[in-house]
Design an enzyme around this catalytic site. Structure first.
Site, PDB file in Angstrom:
ATOM      1  N   GLU A   1      40.602  38.725  25.366  1.00 53.90           N
ATOM      2  CA  GLU A   1      41.383  38.339  26.537  1.00 53.90           C
ATOM      3  C   GLU A   1      41.279  36.838  26.840  1.00 53.90           C
ATOM      4  O   GLU A   1      41.535  36.403  27.957  1.00 53.90           O
ATOM      5  CB  GLU A   1      40.934  39.160  27.745  1.00 53.90           C
ATOM      6  CG  GLU A   1      41.142  40.656  27.573  1.00 53.90           C
ATOM      7  CD  GLU A   1      40.621  41.456  28.750  1.00 53.90           C
ATOM      8  OE1 GLU A   1      41.274  41.470  29.798  1.00 53.90           O
ATOM      9  OE2 GLU A   1      39.544  42.069  28.618  1.00 53.90           O
TER      10      GLU A   1
ATOM     11  N   SER B   1      42.805  44.804  29.168  1.00 50.08           N
ATOM     12  CA  SER B   1      44.173  44.359  28.875  1.00 50.08           C
ATOM     13  C   SER B   1      44.875  45.241  27.849  1.00 50.08           C
ATOM     14  O   SER B   1      45.719  44.772  27.090  1.00 50.08           O
ATOM     15  CB  SER B   1      44.179  42.897  28.414  1.00 50.08           C
ATOM     16  OG  SER B   1      43.808  42.044  29.458  1.00 50.08           O
TER      17      SER B   1
ATOM     18  N   TYR C   1      51.244  40.168  30.887  1.00 52.77           N
ATOM     19  CA  TYR C   1      51.055  38.723  30.965  1.00 52.77           C
ATOM     20  C   TYR C   1      52.278  37.873  30.636  1.00 52.77           C
ATOM     21  O   TYR C   1      52.284  36.693  30.954  1.00 52.77           O
ATOM     22  CB  TYR C   1      49.880  38.314  30.068  1.00 52.77           C
ATOM     23  CG  TYR C   1      48.609  39.016  30.474  1.00 52.77           C
ATOM     24  CD1 TYR C   1      48.055  38.819  31.743  1.00 52.77           C
ATOM     25  CD2 TYR C   1      47.978  39.926  29.636  1.00 52.77           C
ATOM     26  CE1 TYR C   1      46.924  39.498  32.144  1.00 52.77           C
ATOM     27  CE2 TYR C   1      46.830  40.591  30.021  1.00 52.77           C
ATOM     28  CZ  TYR C   1      46.316  40.371  31.277  1.00 52.77           C
ATOM     29  OH  TYR C   1      45.177  41.044  31.675  1.00 52.77           O
TER      30      TYR C   1
ATOM     31  N   ARG D   1      39.952  45.298  41.245  1.00 50.62           N
ATOM     32  CA  ARG D   1      41.277  45.928  41.216  1.00 50.62           C
ATOM     33  C   ARG D   1      41.139  47.281  40.530  1.00 50.62           C
ATOM     34  O   ARG D   1      40.561  47.365  39.443  1.00 50.62           O
ATOM     35  CB  ARG D   1      42.281  45.060  40.466  1.00 50.62           C
ATOM     36  CG  ARG D   1      43.739  45.362  40.818  1.00 50.62           C
ATOM     37  CD  ARG D   1      44.705  44.760  39.828  1.00 50.62           C
ATOM     38  NE  ARG D   1      44.687  45.504  38.576  1.00 50.62           N
ATOM     39  CZ  ARG D   1      44.544  44.947  37.371  1.00 50.62           C
ATOM     40  NH1 ARG D   1      44.387  43.647  37.242  1.00 50.62           N
ATOM     41  NH2 ARG D   1      44.545  45.707  36.292  1.00 50.62           N
TER      42      ARG D   1
ATOM     43  N   ASP E   1      42.882  50.728  39.000  1.00 45.07           N
ATOM     44  CA  ASP E   1      44.132  51.212  38.414  1.00 45.07           C
ATOM     45  C   ASP E   1      44.209  52.731  38.464  1.00 45.07           C
ATOM     46  O   ASP E   1      43.213  53.428  38.197  1.00 45.07           O
ATOM     47  CB  ASP E   1      44.257  50.746  36.963  1.00 45.07           C
ATOM     48  CG  ASP E   1      44.289  49.224  36.833  1.00 45.07           C
ATOM     49  OD1 ASP E   1      44.599  48.553  37.839  1.00 45.07           O
ATOM     50  OD2 ASP E   1      44.008  48.718  35.734  1.00 45.07           O
TER      51      ASP E   1
ATOM     52  N   GLU F   1      40.648  52.972  35.770  1.00 43.49           N
ATOM     53  CA  GLU F   1      39.487  52.087  35.627  1.00 43.49           C
ATOM     54  C   GLU F   1      39.404  51.125  36.802  1.00 43.49           C
ATOM     55  O   GLU F   1      40.350  50.966  37.572  1.00 43.49           O
ATOM     56  CB  GLU F   1      39.560  51.296  34.314  1.00 43.49           C
ATOM     57  CG  GLU F   1      40.752  50.365  34.211  1.00 43.49           C
ATOM     58  CD  GLU F   1      40.795  49.617  32.883  1.00 43.49           C
ATOM     59  OE1 GLU F   1      39.795  49.637  32.156  1.00 43.49           O
ATOM     60  OE2 GLU F   1      41.833  49.011  32.595  1.00 43.49           O
TER      61      GLU F   1
ATOM     62  N   ASN G   1      38.592  47.095  37.527  1.00 49.82           N
ATOM     63  CA  ASN G   1      38.505  45.766  36.927  1.00 49.82           C
ATOM     64  C   ASN G   1      37.706  44.868  37.862  1.00 49.82           C
ATOM     65  O   ASN G   1      38.173  44.554  38.965  1.00 49.82           O
ATOM     66  CB  ASN G   1      39.897  45.170  36.729  1.00 49.82           C
ATOM     67  CG  ASN G   1      40.788  46.061  35.882  1.00 49.82           C
ATOM     68  OD1 ASN G   1      40.801  45.962  34.668  1.00 49.82           O
ATOM     69  ND2 ASN G   1      41.532  46.956  36.531  1.00 49.82           N
TER      70      ASN G   1
ATOM     71  N   GLY H   1      42.834  39.855  36.439  1.00 45.23           N
ATOM     72  CA  GLY H   1      43.572  38.643  36.107  1.00 45.23           C
ATOM     73  C   GLY H   1      43.982  37.845  37.334  1.00 45.23           C
ATOM     74  O   GLY H   1      44.334  38.411  38.368  1.00 45.23           O
TER      75      GLY H   1
END
Length: 311
Positions: free
Chosen positions: A13, A147, A217, A256, A258, A271, A273, A277
């Protein structure tokens, strides 16, 4: 304050982290901080060991940045940093371990199994085990990667061997889980310990039909609907699960989370994070912006929350 921003790194990443780092550096500079940018390489730790700063802002993603290793080094050096500590980072990065924590806290999960890959392991054996345990569609991915790198959605049993090879390029532990069809959602969580709040839920609609690396991205790679068009009761449930996931892993300051909202309206966690990002197309800044928190103010808020916890 004198703040060092770690970005780049050596994980898959790296490119994302370069972009995140640039945004963080610009925001902190605009807020009047003295900023030192470091393109982190674990083979050149002298840059970290010799740091003389008030705070470190970690803009790394993936291995050596998000997995607790750099946090452990900073702890030993008594250098405070923004974000989650060693244990929370390591747990969140290890998807199988995180799932165990979620299960204990009754957060809905997809069925999953973990398989170890080594030179002594017969790939054919693992392929057979997976095909006996799972029926397509299901997901094969590295246990410790972000990612969507190394991830395959298996729609035919003939894909399993190649999917294992793809995942094993990133990790020798492979996670296989049921594919849950539904709406892709994410929840930004922010706040001091015990006072965390969930920001508005974002629904992600990828242009590729799957939220892959490009969708995440590339400009225009996905559409972010914020707040997501979900009924109030389901919204509250998902936000409470997000805060619970953050707290149960021991995350700090921000994360964050998900989810997939399955077709039966059941939210299923994917998951957490710990270092999401922070690029111009990233989700956390979008969630903050939706309630009037501009990017620079959001980054400054992370710093002030960290400073409050240090005192």
């Amino acid at each position: 304050m004198k703040i060092a921003v770690l970005y780049g790194g050596v994980s898959g990443e790296r490119e994302v982290s370069l972009s995140s780092g640039k945004g963080i550096i610009n925001a902190l500079t605009d807020k009047g901080h003295e900023v030192i940018g470091i393109d982190f390489n674990p083979e050149h730790l002298e840059e970290i060991i010799n740091l003389n700063v008030d705070l470190v802002f970690i803009g790394l993603h993936g291995k050596y940045g998000e997995d607790g290793r750099i946090q452990g080094l900073l702890d030993m050096l008594h250098i405070p940093y923004v974000g989650s500590g060693v244990l929370a980072s390591a747990l969140a990065m290890d998807k199988a371990k995180a799932k165990q924590v979620f299960m204990m806290n009754k957060i809905p999960l997809a069925k999953s199994e973990v398989y170890g890959i080594s030179s002594a392991t017969s790939t054919e054996n693992i392929v057979n085990k997976i095909n006996n345990e799972f029926k397509p569609p299901f997901v094969i991915k590295p246990n410790k990667e972000g990612s969507t790198l190394g991830l395959t959605i298996v729609t035919d049993t003939n894909q399993v061997g190649e999917a294992l090879k793809n995942a094993a390029a990133s990790d020798d532990t492979i996670l296989v889980e049921d594919f849950i069809k539904g709406r892709e959602l994410t929840v930004a969580v922010m706040g001091g310990k015990g006072e965390e709040e969930a920001l508005p839920i974002i629904e992600i609609i990828p242009k590729n039909g799957f939220y892959d690396y490009e969708s995440k991205y590339a400009p225009g790679g996905s559409e972010h609907i914020v707040p997501a068009l979900i009924d109030e009761e389901t919204t509250r449930k998902i936000q409470s699960y997000a805060i619970l996931a953050h707290q149960s892993l021991g995350c700090e300051t921000y994360s964050r989370v998900d989810f997939i909202l399955a077709e039966d309206n059941l939210p299923v966690i994917l998951e957490v994070n710990t270092l999401p990002g922070m690029t111009p197309t990233s989700l956390f800044p979008d969630a903050a912006n939706s309630i009037g928190i501009k990017y620079d103010d959001m980054i400054e808020k992370f710093v002030s929350l960290t400073v409050q916890q240090i005192k």
